[in-house]
Design a protein around this motif. Structure first.
Motif, PDB file in Angstrom:
ATOM      1  N   GLU A 143       6.670  49.221 -20.132  1.00 44.55           N
ATOM      2  CA  GLU A 143       5.375  49.972 -20.497  1.00 44.55           C
ATOM      3  C   GLU A 143       4.876  50.862 -19.276  1.00 44.55           C
ATOM      4  O   GLU A 143       4.475  51.876 -19.690  1.00 44.55           O
ATOM      5  CB  GLU A 143       4.371  48.954 -21.126  1.00 44.55           C
ATOM      6  CG  GLU A 143       4.944  48.282 -22.205  1.00 44.55           C
ATOM      7  CD  GLU A 143       3.895  47.224 -22.677  1.00 44.55           C
ATOM      8  OE1 GLU A 143       3.934  46.745 -24.077  1.00 44.55           O
ATOM      9  OE2 GLU A 143       3.368  46.503 -21.933  1.00 44.55           O
ATOM     10  N   VAL A 144       4.921  50.410 -18.253  1.00 41.98           N
ATOM     11  CA  VAL A 144       4.227  51.005 -17.242  1.00 41.98           C
ATOM     12  C   VAL A 144       5.164  52.325 -16.988  1.00 41.98           C
ATOM     13  O   VAL A 144       4.426  53.539 -16.876  1.00 41.98           O
ATOM     14  CB  VAL A 144       4.258  50.332 -15.817  1.00 41.98           C
ATOM     15  CG1 VAL A 144       4.182  51.111 -14.668  1.00 41.98           C
ATOM     16  CG2 VAL A 144       3.224  49.137 -15.812  1.00 41.98           C
ATOM     17  N   LEU A 145       6.451  52.192 -17.058  1.00 44.34           N
ATOM     18  CA  LEU A 145       7.253  53.351 -16.750  1.00 44.34           C
ATOM     19  C   LEU A 145       7.212  54.172 -17.930  1.00 44.34           C
ATOM     20  O   LEU A 145       7.354  55.590 -17.840  1.00 44.34           O
ATOM     21  CB  LEU A 145       8.735  52.715 -16.511  1.00 44.34           C
ATOM     22  CG  LEU A 145       9.020  51.956 -15.181  1.00 44.34           C
ATOM     23  CD1 LEU A 145      10.524  51.369 -15.122  1.00 44.34           C
ATOM     24  CD2 LEU A 145       8.536  52.814 -14.002  1.00 44.34           C
ATOM     25  N   ALA A 146       7.021  53.618 -19.095  1.00 42.33           N
ATOM     26  CA  ALA A 146       7.067  54.762 -20.288  1.00 42.33           C
ATOM     27  C   ALA A 146       5.548  55.306 -20.264  1.00 42.33           C
ATOM     28  O   ALA A 146       5.531  56.775 -20.681  1.00 42.33           O
ATOM     29  CB  ALA A 146       6.988  53.998 -21.685  1.00 42.33           C
ATOM     30  N   PHE A 147       4.737  54.858 -19.885  1.00 37.84           N
ATOM     31  CA  PHE A 147       3.367  55.585 -19.506  1.00 37.84           C
ATOM     32  C   PHE A 147       3.264  56.763 -18.785  1.00 37.84           C
ATOM     33  O   PHE A 147       3.079  57.639 -19.128  1.00 37.84           O
ATOM     34  CB  PHE A 147       2.314  54.458 -19.168  1.00 37.84           C
ATOM     35  CG  PHE A 147       0.914  54.949 -18.934  1.00 37.84           C
ATOM     36  CD1 PHE A 147       0.135  55.641 -19.979  1.00 37.84           C
ATOM     37  CD2 PHE A 147       0.551  54.812 -17.769  1.00 37.84           C
ATOM     38  CE1 PHE A 147      -0.856  55.987 -19.601  1.00 37.84           C
ATOM     39  CE2 PHE A 147      -0.646  55.266 -17.208  1.00 37.84           C
ATOM     40  CZ  PHE A 147      -1.452  55.899 -18.375  1.00 37.84           C
ATOM     41  N   ASP A 201      17.364  54.090 -17.384  1.00 38.90           N
ATOM     42  CA  ASP A 201      18.837  53.585 -16.910  1.00 38.90           C
ATOM     43  C   ASP A 201      19.188  53.942 -15.580  1.00 38.90           C
ATOM     44  O   ASP A 201      19.584  53.233 -14.922  1.00 38.90           O
ATOM     45  CB  ASP A 201      19.947  54.315 -17.873  1.00 38.90           C
ATOM     46  CG  ASP A 201      19.639  53.525 -19.462  1.00 38.90           C
ATOM     47  OD1 ASP A 201      19.021  52.438 -19.550  1.00 38.90           O
ATOM     48  OD2 ASP A 201      20.577  53.926 -20.364  1.00 38.90           O
ATOM     49  N   TRP A 202      18.835  55.426 -15.094  1.00 37.64           N
ATOM     50  CA  TRP A 202      19.024  55.863 -13.944  1.00 37.64           C
ATOM     51  C   TRP A 202      18.342  55.005 -12.697  1.00 37.64           C
ATOM     52  O   TRP A 202      18.886  54.431 -11.744  1.00 37.64           O
ATOM     53  CB  TRP A 202      19.032  57.299 -13.839  1.00 37.64           C
ATOM     54  CG  TRP A 202      18.907  57.860 -12.497  1.00 37.64           C
ATOM     55  CD1 TRP A 202      19.917  58.056 -11.551  1.00 37.64           C
ATOM     56  CD2 TRP A 202      17.752  58.067 -11.635  1.00 37.64           C
ATOM     57  NE1 TRP A 202      19.560  58.453 -10.511  1.00 37.64           N
ATOM     58  CE2 TRP A 202      18.342  58.472 -10.342  1.00 37.64           C
ATOM     59  CE3 TRP A 202      16.351  58.089 -11.739  1.00 37.64           C
ATOM     60  CZ2 TRP A 202      17.466  59.102  -9.404  1.00 37.64           C
ATOM     61  CZ3 TRP A 202      15.455  58.452 -10.722  1.00 37.64           C
ATOM     62  CH2 TRP A 202      16.105  58.943  -9.479  1.00 37.64           C
ATOM     63  N   VAL A 203      16.958  54.896 -13.063  1.00 42.46           N
ATOM     64  CA  VAL A 203      16.169  54.243 -12.278  1.00 42.46           C
ATOM     65  C   VAL A 203      16.312  52.709 -11.803  1.00 42.46           C
ATOM     66  O   VAL A 203      16.387  52.174 -10.784  1.00 42.46           O
ATOM     67  CB  VAL A 203      14.553  54.356 -12.382  1.00 42.46           C
ATOM     68  CG1 VAL A 203      13.855  53.628 -13.528  1.00 42.46           C
ATOM     69  CG2 VAL A 203      13.776  54.780 -11.160  1.00 42.46           C
ATOM     70  N   VAL A 204      16.717  52.206 -13.272  1.00 42.65           N
ATOM     71  CA  VAL A 204      16.956  50.651 -13.081  1.00 42.65           C
ATOM     72  C   VAL A 204      18.102  50.549 -12.333  1.00 42.65           C
ATOM     73  O   VAL A 204      18.156  49.438 -11.396  1.00 42.65           O
ATOM     74  CB  VAL A 204      17.277  50.209 -14.507  1.00 42.65           C
ATOM     75  CG1 VAL A 204      17.746  48.768 -14.512  1.00 42.65           C
ATOM     76  CG2 VAL A 204      15.872  50.102 -15.168  1.00 42.65           C
ATOM     77  N   THR A 242      12.692  43.504 -14.205  1.00 44.28           N
ATOM     78  CA  THR A 242      11.324  43.619 -14.183  1.00 44.28           C
ATOM     79  C   THR A 242      10.890  44.117 -15.638  1.00 44.28           C
ATOM     80  O   THR A 242       9.706  44.365 -15.905  1.00 44.28           O
ATOM     81  CB  THR A 242      10.906  44.576 -13.334  1.00 44.28           C
ATOM     82  OG1 THR A 242      11.561  45.992 -13.626  1.00 44.28           O
ATOM     83  CG2 THR A 242      11.291  44.085 -11.644  1.00 44.28           C
ATOM     84  N   LEU A 243      11.916  44.845 -16.482  1.00 45.78           N
ATOM     85  CA  LEU A 243      11.571  45.670 -17.586  1.00 45.78           C
ATOM     86  C   LEU A 243      10.420  44.795 -18.547  1.00 45.78           C
ATOM     87  O   LEU A 243       9.679  45.369 -19.270  1.00 45.78           O
ATOM     88  CB  LEU A 243      12.763  46.219 -18.194  1.00 45.78           C
ATOM     89  CG  LEU A 243      13.405  47.310 -17.505  1.00 45.78           C
ATOM     90  CD1 LEU A 243      14.638  47.816 -18.154  1.00 45.78           C
ATOM     91  CD2 LEU A 243      12.553  48.450 -16.964  1.00 45.78           C
ATOM     92  N   GLU A 244      11.058  43.712 -18.713  1.00 42.83           N
ATOM     93  CA  GLU A 244      10.102  43.065 -19.837  1.00 42.83           C
ATOM     94  C   GLU A 244       9.005  41.994 -19.525  1.00 42.83           C
ATOM     95  O   GLU A 244       8.623  41.339 -20.170  1.00 42.83           O
ATOM     96  CB  GLU A 244      11.306  42.159 -20.812  1.00 42.83           C
ATOM     97  CG  GLU A 244      12.372  43.131 -21.491  1.00 42.83           C
ATOM     98  CD  GLU A 244      12.078  44.295 -21.885  1.00 42.83           C
ATOM     99  OE1 GLU A 244      10.867  44.270 -22.446  1.00 42.83           O
ATOM    100  OE2 GLU A 244      12.746  45.209 -21.964  1.00 42.83           O
ATOM    101  N   ILE A 288       7.604  52.156  -7.139  1.00 43.74           N
ATOM    102  CA  ILE A 288       8.637  53.081  -6.765  1.00 43.74           C
ATOM    103  C   ILE A 288       9.188  53.908  -7.873  1.00 43.74           C
ATOM    104  O   ILE A 288       9.183  54.942  -7.834  1.00 43.74           O
ATOM    105  CB  ILE A 288       9.563  52.767  -5.834  1.00 43.74           C
ATOM    106  CG1 ILE A 288       9.018  52.045  -4.517  1.00 43.74           C
ATOM    107  CG2 ILE A 288      10.589  53.459  -5.448  1.00 43.74           C
ATOM    108  CD1 ILE A 288      10.001  51.283  -3.676  1.00 43.74           C
ATOM    109  N   ALA A 289       9.726  52.910  -8.911  1.00 41.07           N
ATOM    110  CA  ALA A 289      10.479  53.503 -10.141  1.00 41.07           C
ATOM    111  C   ALA A 289       9.333  54.652 -10.909  1.00 41.07           C
ATOM    112  O   ALA A 289       9.836  55.597 -11.346  1.00 41.07           O
ATOM    113  CB  ALA A 289      10.509  52.493 -11.043  1.00 41.07           C
ATOM    114  N   ARG A 290       8.219  54.167 -10.530  1.00 40.02           N
ATOM    115  CA  ARG A 290       7.163  55.005 -11.266  1.00 40.02           C
ATOM    116  C   ARG A 290       7.201  56.235 -10.826  1.00 40.02           C
ATOM    117  O   ARG A 290       7.003  57.501 -11.358  1.00 40.02           O
ATOM    118  CB  ARG A 290       5.767  54.374 -11.363  1.00 40.02           C
ATOM    119  CG  ARG A 290       4.521  55.109 -11.719  1.00 40.02           C
ATOM    120  CD  ARG A 290       3.387  54.873 -11.011  1.00 40.02           C
ATOM    121  NE  ARG A 290       3.589  54.886  -9.573  1.00 40.02           N
ATOM    122  CZ  ARG A 290       3.578  56.176  -8.974  1.00 40.02           C
ATOM    123  NH1 ARG A 290       3.229  57.120  -9.481  1.00 40.02           N
ATOM    124  NH2 ARG A 290       3.543  55.973  -7.652  1.00 40.02           N
TER     125      ARG A 290
END
Lengths: 248, 295
Positions: free
Chosen positions: A102-106, A123-126, A134-136, A152-154
């Protein structure tokens, strides 16, 4: 794909100055950072590193001077600059009650990454940060290292050509710190530019291509890592102290 | 405008995943509204009813027989004491009466709001006033003068308010106050969390570094704040309705043609027609809405 307006130089600053009332945080800073290099901005606490990065990230307005990031003026085109950079600092956090996804989608939505584009970016950042677990999870339930990966992913989800890291290893344990330093080199190897601000000299020795010594708001030395090590007889710390004393 | 919605969404998700926050902004108004609105009234009514029916002892000094009889008729039990004022002050009696030089003095402990002493004082005053009127009537009758001489005409005040305005009654003032309180507190929690809270938690920097104009950030956070304030207001209204049901069950009137009716000073009516239109813009309407229930 994000368009750019630069050739070799990704970050350029000329006479960049920031004053807070009578106090001068940064004075007349001129800086040139090329594409595909890690530039370490070194200095003790209060040297002006954070203020410099905040000016480049368009979070504070320079009092004087000018700067361009990815070919865009930080004063006149702040949104264009922000689209082309990622910022991570040591105190940065993300929303506790949201999951990693959710953070990354935001944040991705602000860069137009939605639907399939978001999935590809995710997919790339993961894969790059090895952060599948961390995703769920809610950020609240993550370890410090996992949280830092989300931070960092954000910052890089939109694949910015410029990454600003400000004391990004502060508070990290040895594993998380190692992962971050490895990531910096990997991100540089992908053709991106990293401006790495720290007061921890060994970190700079490991990741930097070029270094700049900042002291009391002034850039007192700039050169390649090898040149700086030569000045300090194999130690960046000695080089820093020598150059600061020379400037004083 | 998409970022505005995204930011508002994020703020609301954060709020709804915080149990404490949901409890304080949405559940608490539902629970507190009935307590605030009807609890004190029901408590005081029952207290006053009980006190009026009860026989209270009255500390008396120098009272003539006719005054003692008047007090007895008013459900009071006169007890001769040396200093009634002192006896009342020290809490031995709820009320005291002294007759001296053609003047009755009634003592009570009146500074503490509604109390047994206040009720007893009222009863003693009413008994003595009745005695006074009776004696005047007797004196006039002895001289062959009609009692009507004292009342050449009557003055009567009639409440000409429309029924809907009467329905506001006491709640016409209280309702907007409580609603505004809940709306402000509900919105305030989100507003603080979305601004100072972000700064304190270290999440603001990441948001400010995103390519979003500050205006959109502010609008998104404002939207979430207003939405939460509205929900808080609705929770207050739900609490009011709940309080109405409780009040009706505890002795108020129940169900009329127009909807649910509560007895409290005046009457207030709740039904689907008045509830939703009135609750939608609570920032601007509550003060006028309380007394003018319908459009």
């Amino acid at each position: 794909m994000i368009s750019h307006r630069y050739n070799g130089l990704v970050i350029q600053a000329q006479g960049l100055t920031k004053r807070y009332g009578p106090k001068t945080a940064v004075e007349g800073l001129s800086l040139k950072v090329e594409r595909g290099e890690v530039y370490a901005l070194l200095g003790p606490n209060g040297a002006g590193k954070t203020t410099t990065l905040r000016m480049l990230a368009t979070l504070v307005r320079p009092t004087a001077g000018r700067a361009e990031v990815a070919g865009f003026d930080v004063r006149k085109e702040p949104l264009e600059v922000r689209r082309r950079l990622g910022l991570v600092n040591g105190g940065m956090r993300v929303y506790d009650r949201l999951t990693g996804r959710e953070v990354l989608a935001f944040f991705a939505s602000f860069y137009g990454l939605e639907g399939r584009a978001f999935k590809e970016a995710l997919d790339w950042v993961v894969a790059l940060l090895e952060m599948e677990e961390t995703l769920e999870k809610k950020v609240l339930e993550m370890s410090t290292g996992m949280r830092q990966k989300v931070v960092i992913a954000r910052a890089i989800l939109h694949r910015p050509p410029v990454l600003l890291l400000d004391e990004a290893t502060a508070g990290l344990d040895v594993f998380a710190r190692r992962a971050l330093l490895d990531f910096v080199k990997t991100y540089r190897d992908l053709g991106n530019t990293v401006l790495y601000s720290t007061h921890v000299m060994p970190e700079a020795e490991e990741v930097a291509d070029r270094v700049g010594f900042l002291h009391q708001g002034r850039l007192v030395y700039e050169g390649s890592k090898e040149e700086a090590l030569a000045v300090g007889e194999g130690s960046l710390e000695r080089a820093f102290i020598r150059k600061v004393r020379e400037a004083a | 405008m998409k970022p505005v919605w995204r930011i508002a969404w994020k703020e609301l998700v954060q709020v709804f995943r915080d149990r404490k926050l949901v409890f304080s902004t949405l559940v608490l108004p539902v629970l507190l509204m009935p307590v605030f609105m009807f609890g004190p009234h029901l408590f005081l009514s029952r207290l006053l009813e009980g006190t009026s029916a009860k026989v209270q002892e009255v500390a008396v000094a120098g009272l003539p027989q006719e005054a003692l009889e008047a007090l007895l008729e008013a459900n009071l039990a006169p007890k001769p004491v040396e200093d009634p004022e002192k006896a009342v002050r020290e809490g031995e009696y709820p009320v005291g009466v002294v007759y001296k030089g053609g003047r009755y003095r009634v003592f009570g402990r009146l500074a503490g709001g509604v109390s047994e002493s206040q009720v007893a004082v009222g009863k003693a005053q009413a008994a003595l006033q009745g005695l006074k009127e009776r004696k005047v009537a007797e004196a006039l009758a002895a001289k062959g003068v009609s009692l009507d001489l004292l009342h050449p005409f009557q003055v009567e005040t009639v409440d000409a308010s429309p029924p809907r305005e009467k329905a506001g009654g006491l709640l016409g003032f209280l309702l907007p106050f409580f609603l505004v309180s809940f709306i402000l507190s509900g919105g305030q929690v989100v507003a603080v969390d979305a601004t100072a809270g972000e700064k304190e938690k270290g999440t603001l920097e990441a948001l400010l570094a995103a390519p979003v104009p500050l205006l959109h950030l502010a609008l998104g956070k404002t939207l979430a704040t207003v939405a939460m304030a509205l929900l808080s207001g609705v929770a207050g209204l739900v609490g009011l309705a709940l309080g109405g049901v409780l009040s009706a069950r505890l002795g108020g009137e129940l169900l009329s043609k127009g909807g649910q009716v509560l007895a409290l000073g005046g009457q207030i009516q709740l039904d689907g027609g008045g509830f939703w239109p009135s609750s939608s813009p609570p920032f601007s309407w509550p003060s006028s809405w309380g007394r003018s229930w319908w459009p």
